[in-house]
Design an enzyme around this catalytic site. Structure first.
Site, PDB file in Angstrom:
ATOM      1  N   GLU A 141       0.820  -1.218   0.000  1.00  0.00           N
ATOM      2  CA  GLU A 141       0.000   0.000   0.000  1.00  0.00           C
ATOM      3  C   GLU A 141       0.854   1.269   0.000  1.00  0.00           C
ATOM      4  OE1 GLU A 141      -2.801  -0.433   3.222  1.00  0.00           O
ATOM      5  OE2 GLU A 141      -4.069  -1.771   2.072  1.00  0.00           O
ATOM      6  N   GLU A 312      -6.419  -7.868  -0.777  1.00  0.00           N
ATOM      7  CA  GLU A 312      -6.982  -7.919   0.575  1.00  0.00           C
ATOM      8  C   GLU A 312      -8.483  -7.686   0.461  1.00  0.00           C
ATOM      9  OE1 GLU A 312      -5.004  -5.192   3.223  1.00  0.00           O
ATOM     10  OE2 GLU A 312      -3.002  -5.791   2.585  1.00  0.00           O
TER      11      GLU A 312
HETATM   12 MG   LIG Z   1      -3.832  -3.405   4.443  1.00  0.00          MG
END
Ligand SMILES: [Mg+2]
Ligand SMILES: [Mg+2]
Ligand SMILES: [Mg+2]
Ligand SMILES: [Zn+2]
Ligand SMILES: [Zn+2]
Ligand SMILES: [Zn+2]
Lengths: 645, 645, 645
Positions: A141, A312
């Site tokens: 991320e 995710e």
């Molecule tokens: Mg995460």
């Protein structure tokens, strides 16, 4: 296919085997591992501890699981930070940020690039020939916790070099930025500071170049990892997990160096952070707003040039939103099918098991901290089972393209000119409006070919480059341009021939005035499509053609020139609800306004229906449709899938 | 007894005699003096000026007044700060805070501890044998202005030492904090930073230990003063004035070193800062919310192991709240009687006379700045007169115990998991709910014996230590546990056997999911007690017993196992209004729901009634009751006191 | 006369001639030039480039335009900042502010004063004998972007010297500030810090002196420029352009060194920033609140001792407010006439042409960035034409004086004592209330003679100096004093004889208590004028006379003693609507309550009417009035002007 994120380093070794067996039993195929484990892989500088990871991978491999290995660079160990405190980023307020969370590094730091190269190369070398390791995720991320933009001395130097490469001569920069204004003139690139803590607001061109630079630095940093992985572990795929509703970074550019894109899907958390009417907030608190996941699937499929994973997937309540409700029963399955319907190759749940310690201890997993299955596990298992008996047809291009530009987000962040103007909100309003008509949408970056689309929607594209203009020129369908399109040059100036600048080649219009409106003020526009009270933004546009909508003072609000339309205002929900189906029909499409929380998505001749609403809904399937999942009547939070005859 | 805070250093000497005479005339017995006077006692480093204080004390003594002497350490002089700038605290943002207000020192500073020891010892020595000086107040309002938690280098070193003392081995810390998560592993205690300015949020265990450390530092600092006072001025009492609605500090721990507790009671200012429905805010703006003072009396009586003073009592409008209304006529007297009814040994008004200069010039006193009496003086005089003719019976233990834990406030400050979860609000809701039933309440810290109580209410106790568990086990009355009780280990982890962790020994439950709810969302729970829409927080609890309340999806909301109850949700006001009287009756008590702003408090067979409301109220006294103050019908803002036959 | 702001440095030389011709064609007479051009006048240290400015001025002169030359000191070049980084100001948070916007200098910096002197002297010398240059503007908008108050080391030293000059002996400062409180005592001026980042709030006397100092520093800095301009370019006028709703600076003091005052009028931006009821916000979003420009005209006419210009007049949408709507058609003309009606000698539009680059690219001009006229140009041209055929009679003194004191704003900023108390809001409420009655108002600083006024309104004057008291004493009309008048001494203390302090010589009152009220709370006051619910602020006042209004508890709310009135509360709109016309009639005036957005202003026997509202309005002209502009019925946004017979 389904997958899961797993952290063997959080659990006793004795537990690994059972966990791996349970993954297989659930029907999972992929496991992401290792992306925060640096301190455990290199507990002392130069002393490595690969054994535990070797053993963990072995355990997973024995159950036939395929592994995506994360490079652990999002979390440099404390010893590394203490040796090189200059790797810590500096925030907009000029404060050195500190160790103790994650992402505590500056993308420009030469030292951190060296350290990164060292650990990534070692990781690649060690697992290059591991049969279970099928690919890599770089870092984690990028940009989370406001880390794209750093204000440290290294970034200042790198920015100056970036400017020099871009402008060659400082006078070119002076012209591009308009430094004649307020005596901002620079005599050399070395004089240019980072744009923060200024007494009045910084020059917008300065800010825009800095935002571009910052995004470029992330790409360069990622490229460093990619090059090493390709060199030392050839044959493995490389991806990165992008975030939702995040624009500091240009994902299209970064993903050019990846094999495909991934993203992390947390529909409830994202919905908590969206500006929504109270009624929709209540209605979708446990499901996520019906277009939140779909928008990002379409976005990251574009970013991945047709290929994406959900790396995710929210499996239950999360820990990081202001409020963290429990998903309605069935939503974990519904979200998974929504992703697959949009072309996700793998949907990987985050995480296998809720960790009982540290920052994310309140983030649900497929299993409770004591190892017993949580609700998400059962829903995941059910999808795996369903998936096993279905051969999904390939995704086909959608009939509608939505042009999305991260740079536009930067432009409007820098100069919204009205507090109500938010680029992502405008984009989402158009996307959601199209999806409520049952239309499939492809997200396209500016400049991508648009020939195949019956309808192209450009919510707003302030900087209109030649390649984008050419794509619009070649588009054979209808094209709708939103407000402020063409309103800025590449250097954040007003075009010499006024907005819409280069778009005037396609639409002979001239924007002679704009205004932003306070919430109390609306302007009424009227025409054959209806009568609409419009707020936020209005333009005064000179043009030859008869407008389709007119403001009360006679100026046009919506213009048409052949296949092209220009909207000179911020669209209200009722305007979108009238305009988009009309446009779709003009484009030869068959819009199908859907009730409440019902949504559709097609893969070839298969159509998925998703019911995000609390009421039963009826799937708009042809009478003869064959149902592969569910049935014509969808209970709340249910999925249906049918094949057209 | 009544007292007052007095600052002779603010007034010409010529005025002192008249002031002291007036104190006596008002019926005051105690005077607090000196707690901000360092710069006047030591105008140059090492040059002392005791004379004025000697003379002031002499003047007070001549009128028979007893003196509480404050140590002046809350306000080190400018010369001291300039000599030792390192004593200045550093705030969470990393900024060195500055001289010019008060509390400008770090509790960990070795230099400041030395300077403190010097001035305290000298003060103690000088007044050790002064007959009028009956006791000492250490410092003033520890923690005011966000000063418990400091982020300076001295605190970092002290925190590392504190951690080493606690964990011995760094691996124990790594396990306790779960540093396997996000590569947070430490190789030595020297590597641990203070938890601020991190890129992502800090580790919650790290924060909790730091909050504990910071509270401990205040205690250690206070202990330094106490030890010197006891050594050099034996035979005098020692107290400290704590604050309202303040949780950064554990007052129970600190007060172990004191003879009794004191607190500073500003009902209107506190009410301004409370989250209240608009109607209650309006209703109680001039009286304070009816339970605000009472709650703190009960709290600090517990902190003082049965003994407490109100060291500062609001005498009129204050200066520090967002809005500062004038108390309704009669409230100064009512507040005083409320304190006495709750066992206050002394109620001391802040301040004798409004100071016409500096920061607090808009804070009312008993007298106006020109020395003429303000309204508060007359109300204080009336109480003194009433008190003179009444011999208050001793306080008896209450039938209800409320378990209150400052550490719980830290836990939820660190990880609320939902923006609506505020520990003090939950505690206050239970306390207020009990008091609206006319029930007297004892506040108890976790681990205190509970045998004597018919009813024990535990709003929430996330960290449940063995001694607390044992006290619950031994409790003979009913015990109600609120949500999240037992949800964390000592080290801020989820218990291995899931919440409620050790409480499972008493209540065989297993919390398998929790959620926090946005304001728009509520879950309906229903049962014999009624039907309630519950927001903020919900749990999914597995258990054997039939729940007393069920959510719409069938899961239990309120559980009973013999004498113990567990509430799996945040209670709404209507749930409390139904549950608490029912529980009280089950416990064999006689709850007496009181109208509007009426409240009761007993001392032995005497019952006090207080009318905080704007309407006349009727005291629920037995027909044969003998009224010692007021009468059965209480006008607004009036007090009644009767003896039961 | 009309003028315009022009930046030749933003445009190619080839364009200048055409621009100048167009200015003349529009009927403009004055051009402001040069105030941000330092980096272009001195591109390298010591290398000057006057040629372009010479040529620009020559071009303007050829068209008969008169030039106001701005000193370019608001924007020191980057090379100057890099050579002397210590000139950068430090903000309240202790952060060094940076280059990249404007006003990036500290007024106390000795180096910057030297650099200023150098460039100003050179500019003065060069254009001293230029026939087109008629005057100078010093710098630009002193104080914009929160720059009056700087917290740098140079300011600390200068503040200490300022204090020493003021108090001579440090003990005088200790007495004045009341440093006996909280051990704040200073042993020397060198010990005094700047009042920021303190642990608790700073001493209010300290803050007030610092605010005075900061305002004085700006005046001293401006005086440096004025002295050089007068010495080196004698015979030219000197002015400065002040801002709206800005109180950090005392404009009366600074303007003593100027020939006249100027101000920058942006009615829509100011209205966006005002606290207004939602309905008024909507109603006046495109016109500005009807009294916003008028108030500032009256204020800066007073500041300029009868003479003022509007140096910048909004010509269309601006770029800096939260929302930036387009002015209603006609408003640019209306605003111009409003300024002229109030005595403006010149109204100068900002700017001639919208600049397509840098920070202000979204700020409209009279012309679009491509040079074509925008709407404002036509409206300006119309005014020029109208003006050419009218010989405006001189302004006469108004019948009503409003006493306005920048120091009062500082006092209440430092200690509002209630979040709802805002000085400018109170002043504006009185001003607007008077103007709604058709009354002309003169703004007067405290101490200015008041003999000529039938009615004097003093919204609030906390520090009442002898000269102000004397002016009130000599006033022959009625005088209304608002709440908190006389409530503080010169040193920010409560007066020894209580508020209203020295005013007791005129009004025998004694304020024995005050309170601030939360929004939920109001106190009802009643009397012959009506019944009013009053919030925000209330006082308890002892006095002999029968009050004109009483609160429900019997205490007075409005007092009269002969010609003087004292209002012991914050006035509600309905109280003002009842009180002001009654007072005006008592004062022998003829108040004329005006409907909606209609407003009047007189110049001798000429009366202007302005319709700010969206409905047609009727001008209250005598039957026989001769209309010089417009007519008796005013369409929305129209102007009328008539001569009384
Ligand atoms: Mg995460
Ligand atoms: Mg206090
Ligand atoms: Mg300006
Ligand atoms: Zn950096
Ligand atoms: Zn410290
Ligand atoms: Zn300065």
């Amino acid at each position: 296919m389904l997958g899961v994120c797993y952290y063997p380093e959080h659990w006793p070794k004795e537990r690994w085997k059972e966990d791996a067996q349970r993954m297989r039993a659930l029907g999972l195929s992929y496991v992401r591992v290792g992306e925060f484990a640096w301190a455990l892989l290199e507990p002392e500088p130069g002393r490595y501890a690969w054994d535990w990871l070797d053993e963990a991978l072995e355990t997973l491999a024995q159950e036939g699981l395929k592994v995506v290995l994360g490079t652990p660079t999002a979390t440099p160990p404390k010893w590394l930070v203490d040796r090189h405190p200059e790797i810590l980023p500096v925030d907009r307020e000029g404060r050195r940020r500190r160790f103790g969370g994650r992402r505590h590094y500056c993308f420009s730091s030469p030292v951190y690039r060296e350290e990164t190269a060292r650990i990534v190369r070692l990781l690649a070398e060690r697992y290059a020939s591991h049969p279970a390791v099928v690919g890599f995720q770089t870092d984690n991320e990028y940009g989370c916790h406001d880390t794209v933009r750093c204000y440290c001395p290294r970034c200042r130097e790198a920015f100056q070099a970036w400017l020099e490469a871009r402008y060659q001569e400082v006078e070119a920069l002076n012209r591009a930025w308009g430094t004649a204004f307020w005596s901002q003139r620079y005599r050399s690139f070395r004089e240019v500071d980072l744009p923060h803590l200024t007494v009045a607001e910084p020059n917008p061109s300065h800010l825009l170049d800095y935002y571009r630079f910052a995004s470029d630095q992330v790409r360069a940093y990622n490229r460093l990892q990619v090059d090493l992985l390709r060199a030392h572990a050839p044959g493995k795929f490389i991806t990165h997990n992008f975030m939702g509703f995040f624009t500091d970074l240009d994902p299209f550019a970064l993903a050019e160096d990846l094999d495909f894109a991934s993203w992390d899907s947390y529909p409830l958390g994202f919905t908590e952070l969206m500006p929504l009417p109270e009624e929709e907030r209540r209605l979708y608190a446990r499901t996520g707003h019906p277009d939140v996941a779909a928008f990002h699937h379409d976005l990251y499929r574009a970013v991945g040039r047709g290929r994406f994973w959900v790396m995710e997937q929210q499996p239950g309540p999360v820990n990081w939103a202001p409020h963290n409700p429990s998903p309605a029963p069935g939503m974990v399955r519904l979200w998974t099918w929504e992703a697959l319907a949009h072309g996700a190759e793998v949907v990987s749940y985050f995480r296998f098991r809720q960790v009982p310690f540290a920052q994310e201890q309140m983030h649900a997993g497929l299993h409770l901290p004591d190892g017993t299955p949580d609700r998400g596990a059962e829903e995941a298992r059910r999808v795996a089972e369903e998936l096993a008996r279905l051969a999904l047809p390939p995704l086909e291009p959608a009939p509608v393209a939505l042009v999305y530009d991260p740079e536009a987000a930067w432009v409007y962040e820098i100069q919204p000119q009205g507090a109500g103007w938010r680029y992502l909100e405008l984009v989402y309003a158009f996307y959601s409006g199209l999806r409520r008509l049952g239309l499939d949408v492809d997200v396209r970056p500016p400049g991508a070919p648009l020939e195949g689309y019956a309808l192209v929607v450009v919510p707003s594209l302030p900087i209109l480059r030649p390649e984008a203009l050419e794509a619009f020129q070649k588009a054979r369908g209808l094209v709708l341009f939103g407000p402020r399109t063409g309103s800025k040059t590449e250097h954040f100036q007003i075009p010499p021939d006024l907005p819409p600048g280069p778009l005037q080649a396609l639409l002979p219009l001239r924007v002679v005035r704009v205004e932003s409106l306070p919430p109390s003020l609306e302007e009424v526009a009227e025409g054959p499509l209806g009568r609409f009270a419009l707020g936020v933004w209005r333009e005064w546009v000179e043009g030859r053609a008869e407008p389709l909508l007119r403001f009360a003072d006679g100026w046009g609000a919506l213009f048409r020139e052949g296949r092209r339309f220009y909207l000179a205002a911020w669209p209200s929900p009722d305007l979108l609800a009238a305009l988009l189906p009309w446009l779709a029909r003009e484009a030869g499409l068959k819009p199908l306004p859907l009730p409440g929380g019902l949504r559709l998505r097609r893969r070839g001749r298969w159509t998925f229906a998703f019911n995000y609403g609390p009421e039963e809904a009826e799937a708009p399937a042809p009478r003869e449709a064959r149902f592969l999942l569910g049935a014509r009547r969808l209970p709340p939070y249910e999925v249906a899938l049918w094949e057209e005859a």
